[in-house]
Design an enzyme around this catalytic site. Sequence first.
Site, PDB file in Angstrom:
ATOM      1  N   HIS A 108       0.798  -1.234   0.000  1.00 16.57           N
ATOM      2  CA  HIS A 108       0.000   0.000   0.000  1.00 16.57           C
ATOM      3  C   HIS A 108       0.830   1.284   0.000  1.00 16.57           C
ATOM      4  O   HIS A 108       0.277   2.374  -0.163  1.00 16.57           O
ATOM      5  CB  HIS A 108      -0.984  -0.019   1.186  1.00 16.57           C
ATOM      6  CG  HIS A 108      -2.336   0.534   0.851  1.00 16.57           C
ATOM      7  ND1 HIS A 108      -3.441   0.346   1.642  1.00 16.57           N
ATOM      8  CD2 HIS A 108      -2.760   1.298  -0.194  1.00 16.57           C
ATOM      9  CE1 HIS A 108      -4.488   0.964   1.093  1.00 16.57           C
ATOM     10  NE2 HIS A 108      -4.099   1.550  -0.017  1.00 16.57           N
ATOM     11  N   ASP A 131      -9.727  -0.280   4.318  1.00 18.78           N
ATOM     12  CA  ASP A 131      -8.542  -0.895   4.918  1.00 18.78           C
ATOM     13  C   ASP A 131      -8.841  -1.321   6.355  1.00 18.78           C
ATOM     14  O   ASP A 131      -9.670  -0.706   7.030  1.00 18.78           O
ATOM     15  CB  ASP A 131      -7.411   0.156   4.937  1.00 18.78           C
ATOM     16  CG  ASP A 131      -6.009  -0.436   4.911  1.00 18.78           C
ATOM     17  OD1 ASP A 131      -5.792  -1.466   5.568  1.00 18.78           O
ATOM     18  OD2 ASP A 131      -5.143   0.161   4.244  1.00 18.78           O
ATOM     19  N   HIS A 133      -6.384  -0.999   8.298  1.00 18.26           N
ATOM     20  CA  HIS A 133      -5.373  -0.115   8.897  1.00 18.26           C
ATOM     21  C   HIS A 133      -5.544   1.321   8.423  1.00 18.26           C
ATOM     22  O   HIS A 133      -6.101   1.548   7.344  1.00 18.26           O
ATOM     23  CB  HIS A 133      -3.970  -0.594   8.501  1.00 18.26           C
ATOM     24  CG  HIS A 133      -3.733  -2.052   8.744  1.00 18.26           C
ATOM     25  ND1 HIS A 133      -3.913  -2.994   7.758  1.00 18.26           N
ATOM     26  CD2 HIS A 133      -3.362  -2.715   9.861  1.00 18.26           C
ATOM     27  CE1 HIS A 133      -3.650  -4.199   8.265  1.00 18.26           C
ATOM     28  NE2 HIS A 133      -3.319  -4.066   9.536  1.00 18.26           N
ATOM     29  N   ASP A 135      -2.904   3.516   7.897  1.00 22.74           N
ATOM     30  CA  ASP A 135      -1.787   3.870   7.002  1.00 22.74           C
ATOM     31  C   ASP A 135      -1.456   5.362   7.029  1.00 22.74           C
ATOM     32  O   ASP A 135      -1.130   5.964   5.999  1.00 22.74           O
ATOM     33  CB  ASP A 135      -2.077   3.396   5.568  1.00 22.74           C
ATOM     34  CG  ASP A 135      -2.143   1.874   5.460  1.00 22.74           C
ATOM     35  OD1 ASP A 135      -1.794   1.182   6.449  1.00 22.74           O
ATOM     36  OD2 ASP A 135      -2.543   1.364   4.394  1.00 22.74           O
ATOM     37  N   HIS A 148       4.392   1.239   3.994  1.00 27.18           N
ATOM     38  CA  HIS A 148       2.980   0.982   3.636  1.00 27.18           C
ATOM     39  C   HIS A 148       2.029   1.398   4.766  1.00 27.18           C
ATOM     40  O   HIS A 148       0.825   1.518   4.524  1.00 27.18           O
ATOM     41  CB  HIS A 148       2.739  -0.472   3.208  1.00 27.18           C
ATOM     42  CG  HIS A 148       2.657  -1.476   4.315  1.00 27.18           C
ATOM     43  ND1 HIS A 148       1.995  -2.686   4.188  1.00 27.18           N
ATOM     44  CD2 HIS A 148       3.186  -1.471   5.566  1.00 27.18           C
ATOM     45  CE1 HIS A 148       2.098  -3.365   5.319  1.00 27.18           C
ATOM     46  NE2 HIS A 148       2.809  -2.662   6.162  1.00 27.18           N
ATOM     47  N   ASP A 237      -6.882  -6.336   2.686  1.00 28.85           N
ATOM     48  CA  ASP A 237      -6.996  -6.783   4.087  1.00 28.85           C
ATOM     49  C   ASP A 237      -8.184  -6.148   4.821  1.00 28.85           C
ATOM     50  O   ASP A 237      -8.462  -6.496   5.980  1.00 28.85           O
ATOM     51  CB  ASP A 237      -5.673  -6.629   4.849  1.00 28.85           C
ATOM     52  CG  ASP A 237      -5.269  -5.194   5.180  1.00 28.85           C
ATOM     53  OD1 ASP A 237      -6.140  -4.323   5.328  1.00 28.85           O
ATOM     54  OD2 ASP A 237      -4.042  -4.957   5.305  1.00 28.85           O
ATOM     55  N   GLU A 280      -2.112  -5.048  -1.710  1.00 24.75           N
ATOM     56  CA  GLU A 280      -1.785  -6.016  -0.645  1.00 24.75           C
ATOM     57  C   GLU A 280      -2.269  -7.441  -0.899  1.00 24.75           C
ATOM     58  O   GLU A 280      -2.344  -8.238   0.036  1.00 24.75           O
ATOM     59  CB  GLU A 280      -2.281  -5.510   0.728  1.00 24.75           C
ATOM     60  CG  GLU A 280      -1.707  -4.159   1.165  1.00 24.75           C
ATOM     61  CD  GLU A 280      -0.269  -4.214   1.708  1.00 24.75           C
ATOM     62  OE1 GLU A 280       0.264  -5.341   1.910  1.00 24.75           O
ATOM     63  OE2 GLU A 280       0.320  -3.125   1.918  1.00 24.75           O
TER      64      GLU A 280
END
Length: 311
Positions: A108, A131, A133, A135, A148, A237, A280
């Site tokens: 990413h 996501d 996450h 990031d 990422h 993810d 990813e």
Amino acid sequence: MSVQNKFLKQKSVGVVGVPFSGGQPRDGVDLGPLKIIEFGLLDQLQELGWQVKFDGHRDYTLMKPASDPPVGRLLNARYVSAVTESVASSVSAHLREGSLALTLGGDHSIALGTVAGTMAVHPNACLIWIDAHADINTPESTDSGNIHGCPLSFLLGIAGQVDVFSWVKPCLTPDRLVYIGLRDVDAGEKKILREHGIKAFSMHEVDKYGIAQVVQMAIDHVSPNGSRPIHLSYDVDAIDPAVAPSTGTPVRGGLTFREGHYICEAIHETGCLVAMDLMEVNPSLEDETAVFQTVTIGCSLVRCAMGETLL
Ligand SMILES: NC(=[NH2+])NCCC[C@H](N)C(=O)O
Ligand SMILES: [Mn+2]
Ligand SMILES: [Mn+2]
């Protein structure tokens, strides 16, 4: 409902494959674009009526510097910077021709390039980030040093001065960024989200309101009268690892198969999508069945964002 796009000159898509893994430590995510294309994505998009222009499988390893010592905590910073700068110009070139830009990762960190490329052509575009996450770590807040986990801090201009990334100009504002799917956010990232008033729909909000309402609220937030071009950055993810297992940083409790697709369908219906990232997918993780599931889902997410409907 398949919808006419408001920003494209023609129904064509420029596909940028970025076999790059330097934004994180696990090998294999660089095989993502090859696998996704092997599974027939380009033909599938043609069947949906798109004219497909594929840039080809570029060898970004040629950009790897002989020596790339950590810059503060950041790992492979020179390599990431060189690759993402090149990705930015590939994405911009497709958008300038009036095509949609589709980028296949890779990790990413590549979104540092794709979003910069979109903003160079559509400076008022908004960004929908799907996501597990956030990031959004800064060079100071990152624990892992994996870039990422950091692209958004650079794009927002909150990363501070990092000479290696001097080509990145702040091009995104907090009001034009929204997240869906978050469930693994570092303490430092939570602080950044709060301080900058960035809107995020975590899995808690998905459970609470349902995916349809969440997507509507997300779009209304970043594009209040539906007038902004949309960049969709999709980290696979975000989907639950039971459904999309082959990814480097899986987190339990993710989006269901349908929730993941609904997001893409609803964004298609806005007619405002100008760029999409699929990131990813790591075909070297888990077994053959898991890889099949993950790559298949990757392809179908892209198709749904580009107009595939159930009826
Ligand atoms: N694109 C991703 N999968 N990012 C995971 C980031 C994990 C963690 N927050 C980090 O900064 O290292
Ligand atoms: Mn992620
Ligand atoms: Mn991500």
